[in-house]
Design a protein around this motif. Structure first.
Motif, PDB file in Angstrom:
ATOM      1  N   ASP A   1       0.762  -1.168   0.193  1.00  0.00           N
ATOM      2  CA  ASP A   1       0.044   0.037  -0.042  1.00  0.00           C
ATOM      3  C   ASP A   1       0.977   1.314  -0.202  1.00  0.00           C
ATOM      4  OD1 ASP A   1       0.834   0.339   2.493  1.00  0.00           O
ATOM      5  OD2 ASP A   1      -1.021  -0.120   3.470  1.00  0.00           O
ATOM      6  N   ASP A   2       0.172   2.516   0.077  1.00  0.00           N
ATOM      7  CA  ASP A   2       0.977   3.621  -0.155  1.00  0.00           C
ATOM      8  C   ASP A   2       1.642   4.362   1.276  1.00  0.00           C
ATOM      9  OD1 ASP A   2       0.532   4.061  -2.784  1.00  0.00           O
ATOM     10  OD2 ASP A   2      -1.360   4.535  -2.412  1.00  0.00           O
ATOM     11  N   ARG A   3       1.407   3.421   2.349  1.00  0.00           N
ATOM     12  CA  ARG A   3       2.180   3.644   3.363  1.00  0.00           C
ATOM     13  C   ARG A   3       3.461   2.676   3.707  1.00  0.00           C
ATOM     14  NH1 ARG A   3      -3.224   2.639   6.787  1.00  0.00           N
ATOM     15  NH2 ARG A   3      -3.150   0.978   5.485  1.00  0.00           N
ATOM     16  N   GLY A   4       3.626   1.791   2.763  1.00  0.00           N
ATOM     17  CA  GLY A   4       4.605   0.955   2.986  1.00  0.00           C
ATOM     18  C   GLY A   4       4.413  -0.685   3.485  1.00  0.00           C
ATOM     19  N   SER A   5       3.212  -0.722   3.784  1.00  0.00           N
ATOM     20  CA  SER A   5       2.680  -2.090   4.564  1.00  0.00           C
ATOM     21  C   SER A   5       2.840  -3.144   3.463  1.00  0.00           C
ATOM     22  CB  SER A   5       1.650  -2.175   5.057  1.00  0.00           C
ATOM     23  OG  SER A   5       1.482  -1.230   6.408  1.00  0.00           O
ATOM     24  N   HIS A   6       2.844  -4.275   3.517  1.00  0.00           N
ATOM     25  CA  HIS A   6       3.396  -5.190   2.400  1.00  0.00           C
ATOM     26  C   HIS A   6       2.670  -6.512   2.964  1.00  0.00           C
ATOM     27  CE1 HIS A   6       7.091  -5.608   4.518  1.00  0.00           C
ATOM     28  NE2 HIS A   6       6.920  -7.101   4.291  1.00  0.00           N
ATOM     29  N   TRP A   7       2.251  -7.074   1.847  1.00  0.00           N
ATOM     30  CA  TRP A   7       1.614  -8.808   2.143  1.00  0.00           C
ATOM     31  C   TRP A   7       1.792  -9.598   1.130  1.00  0.00           C
ATOM     32  CZ3 TRP A   7      -0.820  -4.183   2.220  1.00  0.00           C
ATOM     33  CH2 TRP A   7      -1.426  -3.543   3.354  1.00  0.00           C
ATOM     34  N   LEU A   8       2.262 -10.664   1.147  1.00  0.00           N
ATOM     35  CA  LEU A   8       2.574 -11.692   0.171  1.00  0.00           C
ATOM     36  C   LEU A   8       0.884 -12.699  -0.143  1.00  0.00           C
ATOM     37  CD1 LEU A   8       4.514 -12.807  -2.114  1.00  0.00           C
ATOM     38  CD2 LEU A   8       4.840 -14.733  -0.275  1.00  0.00           C
ATOM     39  N   ALA A   9       0.360 -12.531  -1.166  1.00  0.00           N
ATOM     40  CA  ALA A   9      -0.658 -13.334  -1.592  1.00  0.00           C
ATOM     41  C   ALA A   9       0.056 -14.453  -2.345  1.00  0.00           C
ATOM     42  CB  ALA A   9      -1.561 -12.443  -2.267  1.00  0.00           C
ATOM     43  N   GLU A  10      -0.402 -15.695  -2.116  1.00  0.00           N
ATOM     44  CA  GLU A  10      -0.175 -16.856  -3.055  1.00  0.00           C
ATOM     45  C   GLU A  10      -1.547 -17.752  -3.251  1.00  0.00           C
ATOM     46  OE1 GLU A  10       3.923 -18.333  -1.685  1.00  0.00           O
ATOM     47  OE2 GLU A  10       2.947 -17.766   0.066  1.00  0.00           O
ATOM     48  N   SER A  11      -1.536 -18.205  -4.539  1.00  0.00           N
ATOM     49  CA  SER A  11      -2.453 -19.183  -4.740  1.00  0.00           C
ATOM     50  C   SER A  11      -2.115 -20.309  -5.463  1.00  0.00           C
ATOM     51  CB  SER A  11      -3.818 -18.360  -5.648  1.00  0.00           C
ATOM     52  OG  SER A  11      -4.819 -19.160  -5.793  1.00  0.00           O
ATOM     53  N   ASP A  12      -2.551 -21.534  -4.758  1.00  0.00           N
ATOM     54  CA  ASP A  12      -2.265 -22.787  -5.549  1.00  0.00           C
ATOM     55  C   ASP A  12      -3.147 -23.104  -6.524  1.00  0.00           C
ATOM     56  OD1 ASP A  12      -4.085 -24.196  -4.301  1.00  0.00           O
ATOM     57  OD2 ASP A  12      -2.986 -24.565  -2.827  1.00  0.00           O
ATOM     58  N   GLU A  13      -2.805 -24.278  -7.209  1.00  0.00           N
ATOM     59  CA  GLU A  13      -3.702 -24.984  -8.348  1.00  0.00           C
ATOM     60  C   GLU A  13      -4.888 -25.181  -7.732  1.00  0.00           C
ATOM     61  OE1 GLU A  13      -1.343 -27.709  -9.978  1.00  0.00           O
ATOM     62  OE2 GLU A  13      -0.015 -26.465 -11.195  1.00  0.00           O
ATOM     63  N   ARG A  14      -5.197 -25.504  -6.619  1.00  0.00           N
ATOM     64  CA  ARG A  14      -6.655 -25.813  -6.219  1.00  0.00           C
ATOM     65  C   ARG A  14      -7.270 -24.452  -5.617  1.00  0.00           C
ATOM     66  NH1 ARG A  14      -4.951 -29.624  -1.507  1.00  0.00           N
ATOM     67  NH2 ARG A  14      -3.458 -28.042  -1.148  1.00  0.00           N
ATOM     68  N   HIS A  15      -6.889 -23.148  -6.050  1.00  0.00           N
ATOM     69  CA  HIS A  15      -7.197 -22.168  -5.738  1.00  0.00           C
ATOM     70  C   HIS A  15      -7.328 -21.911  -4.059  1.00  0.00           C
ATOM     71  CE1 HIS A  15      -8.589 -21.530  -9.745  1.00  0.00           C
ATOM     72  NE2 HIS A  15      -9.292 -22.720  -9.777  1.00  0.00           N
ATOM     73  N   GLN A  16      -6.425 -22.488  -3.540  1.00  0.00           N
ATOM     74  CA  GLN A  16      -6.301 -22.170  -1.973  1.00  0.00           C
ATOM     75  C   GLN A  16      -5.348 -21.010  -1.901  1.00  0.00           C
ATOM     76  OE1 GLN A  16      -7.669 -23.877   0.582  1.00  0.00           O
ATOM     77  NE2 GLN A  16      -8.788 -24.935  -1.344  1.00  0.00           N
ATOM     78  N   LEU A  17      -6.168 -19.993  -1.131  1.00  0.00           N
ATOM     79  CA  LEU A  17      -5.496 -18.438  -1.192  1.00  0.00           C
ATOM     80  C   LEU A  17      -4.739 -18.357   0.194  1.00  0.00           C
ATOM     81  CD1 LEU A  17      -4.890 -15.591  -2.602  1.00  0.00           C
ATOM     82  CD2 LEU A  17      -6.942 -14.963  -1.486  1.00  0.00           C
ATOM     83  N   THR A  18      -3.508 -17.942   0.342  1.00  0.00           N
ATOM     84  CA  THR A  18      -2.953 -17.845   1.466  1.00  0.00           C
ATOM     85  C   THR A  18      -2.246 -16.346   1.644  1.00  0.00           C
ATOM     86  OG1 THR A  18      -0.726 -18.803   0.814  1.00  0.00           O
ATOM     87  CG2 THR A  18      -2.394 -20.137   2.077  1.00  0.00           C
ATOM     88  N   MET A  19      -2.258 -15.716   2.823  1.00  0.00           N
ATOM     89  CA  MET A  19      -1.735 -14.503   2.727  1.00  0.00           C
ATOM     90  C   MET A  19      -0.681 -14.219   3.973  1.00  0.00           C
ATOM     91  SD  MET A  19      -3.460 -12.361   0.574  1.00  0.00           S
ATOM     92  CE  MET A  19      -3.138 -10.547   1.219  1.00  0.00           C
ATOM     93  N   THR A  20       0.398 -13.867   3.625  1.00  0.00           N
ATOM     94  CA  THR A  20       1.546 -13.645   4.378  1.00  0.00           C
ATOM     95  C   THR A  20       1.548 -12.067   5.143  1.00  0.00           C
ATOM     96  OG1 THR A  20       2.988 -15.248   3.516  1.00  0.00           O
ATOM     97  CG2 THR A  20       3.966 -13.872   5.110  1.00  0.00           C
ATOM     98  N   PRO A  21       0.933 -11.895   6.478  1.00  0.00           N
ATOM     99  CA  PRO A  21       0.975 -10.642   6.656  1.00  0.00           C
ATOM    100  C   PRO A  21       2.288 -10.208   7.246  1.00  0.00           C
ATOM    101  CG  PRO A  21       0.601 -12.118   8.678  1.00  0.00           C
ATOM    102  CD  PRO A  21       0.896 -12.768   7.598  1.00  0.00           C
ATOM    103  N   PRO A  22       2.552  -8.478   7.196  1.00  0.00           N
ATOM    104  CA  PRO A  22       3.611  -7.857   7.543  1.00  0.00           C
ATOM    105  C   PRO A  22       3.711  -7.921   9.062  1.00  0.00           C
ATOM    106  CG  PRO A  22       1.777  -6.210   7.142  1.00  0.00           C
ATOM    107  CD  PRO A  22       1.274  -7.458   6.710  1.00  0.00           C
ATOM    108  N   ALA A  23       4.845  -7.437   9.382  1.00  0.00           N
ATOM    109  CA  ALA A  23       5.272  -7.320  11.084  1.00  0.00           C
ATOM    110  C   ALA A  23       4.264  -6.275  11.534  1.00  0.00           C
ATOM    111  CB  ALA A  23       6.633  -6.880  10.964  1.00  0.00           C
ATOM    112  N   GLY A  24       3.645  -6.315  12.356  1.00  0.00           N
ATOM    113  CA  GLY A  24       2.658  -5.609  12.982  1.00  0.00           C
ATOM    114  C   GLY A  24       1.450  -5.750  12.994  1.00  0.00           C
ATOM    115  N   ALA A  25       1.243  -6.888  12.168  1.00  0.00           N
ATOM    116  CA  ALA A  25      -0.250  -7.361  12.012  1.00  0.00           C
ATOM    117  C   ALA A  25      -1.566  -6.530  11.524  1.00  0.00           C
ATOM    118  CB  ALA A  25      -0.629  -7.985  13.419  1.00  0.00           C
ATOM    119  N   VAL A  26      -0.913  -5.715  10.461  1.00  0.00           N
ATOM    120  CA  VAL A  26      -1.787  -4.834   9.860  1.00  0.00           C
ATOM    121  C   VAL A  26      -2.768  -6.025   8.931  1.00  0.00           C
ATOM    122  CG1 VAL A  26      -2.035  -3.099   7.964  1.00  0.00           C
ATOM    123  CG2 VAL A  26      -0.134  -3.172   9.453  1.00  0.00           C
ATOM    124  N   PRO A  27      -4.103  -5.640   9.106  1.00  0.00           N
ATOM    125  CA  PRO A  27      -5.142  -6.389   8.570  1.00  0.00           C
ATOM    126  C   PRO A  27      -4.735  -6.662   6.987  1.00  0.00           C
ATOM    127  CG  PRO A  27      -6.188  -5.196  10.107  1.00  0.00           C
ATOM    128  CD  PRO A  27      -5.041  -4.621   9.853  1.00  0.00           C
TER     129      PRO A  27
END
Length: 268
Positions: A26-52
């Motif tokens: 985002d424009d404040r510098g928070s970041h998340w890694l979104a990953e989706s596998d072939e079964r459409h299982q979506l996972t999110m790796t949150p940043p430090a600080g537990a920003v939603p």
């Protein structure tokens, strides 16, 4: 998160052995890694600080009884539920739209990714998942003409610099505007026309009624989805026909048509 298709139109989505992944910043510098596998299982790796983390929007074609006149409804219903992340960074959405100007989608993806890898900040996640984001406005303005030329982005240098300066001055105000007003405001920036402004705001807001739906991508995939329909070749005439066919569901049909293209082109 139950969905049938993840829309990977943004060039930050990258293929990996297990599926696809994208760094969302985002424009404040928070970041998340979104990953989706072939079964459409979506996972999110949150940043430090537990920003939603961001959550995707979900889209599906209206029931046929709602849009019985549209030749698009039945084919688009086969997509099921489409998930798409709105870009959490207006700056990245604007820069991406500039990179996409007047070039093919495959070339835009390559240029965007190579520019990130060459000059973007490297975000350390874990394991082999470090990834580079698009340069910030400040960082982009510090690059030389040679940096742009070497990366193949020489012809994007001026509009990107204009956009970066404008974002540093007006970005916080822009983010408070309604999407429809923002489309008009972005066009005050030199090098940003109706197509770029609409594409950027649609990416950022997920309001796809603002996307320039008469453009080549929509026209191309509409022709594939409903080849028997007499689609106008002219952009303006196509846009008028598109409005008539999609009615109150213009944004949904526009996004799903582009999602159809993403799926059937096989490009990521």
């Amino acid at each position: 998160m139950d969905f049938d298709l993840l829309m990977t139109d943004h060039p930050a989505w990258r293929p990996v052995s297990t599926g696809v992944r994208r760094l969302l910043v985002d424009d404040r510098g928070s970041h998340w890694l979104a990953e989706s596998d072939e079964r459409h299982q979506l996972t999110m790796t949150p940043p430090a600080g537990a920003v939603p983390p961001p959550t995707p929007g979900f889209y599906s074609a209206p029931p046929s009884q709602v849009s019985a006149r549209s030749p698009l409804t039945a084919p688009l219903r086969t997509l099921g539920v489409v998930a798409r992340f709105a870009n959490p960074s207006l700056w990245d959405a604007l820069a991406t739209a500039i990179v996409r100007q007047v070039i093919r989608a495959a070339q835009a993806r390559r240029l965007y990714r190579e520019f990130c890898d060459a000059y973007g900040p490297r975000v350390a996640l874990f394991g082999d998942k470090d990834i580079n984001a698009f340069p910030s406005p400040e960082h982009l303005l510090a690059l030389s003409d040679a940096d742009f030329t070497i990366s193949g982005m020489g012809f994007k240098c001026r509009p990107l610099r204009h956009a970066a300066r404008a974002f540093l001055t007006h970005g916080s105000t822009w983010c408070q505007l309604t999407p429809s007003v923002l489309v008009k405001e972005l066009q005050t920036v030199k090098g940003i026309g109706p197509w770029s402004a609409g594409a950027a705001v649609a990416d950022w807001s997920n309001d796809w009624s603002l996307y320039p739906y008469g453009d080549l991508a929509v026209r191309t995939w509409a022709g594939h989805i409903a080849p028997e329909y007499p689609w106008p070749d002219d952009e303006a005439a196509f846009a008028r026909a598109w409005q008539r066919l999609t009615g109150d569901h213009l944004g949904t049909y526009t996004l799903l048509t582009l999602a159809w293209g993403t799926r059937h082109s096989g490009a990521i």
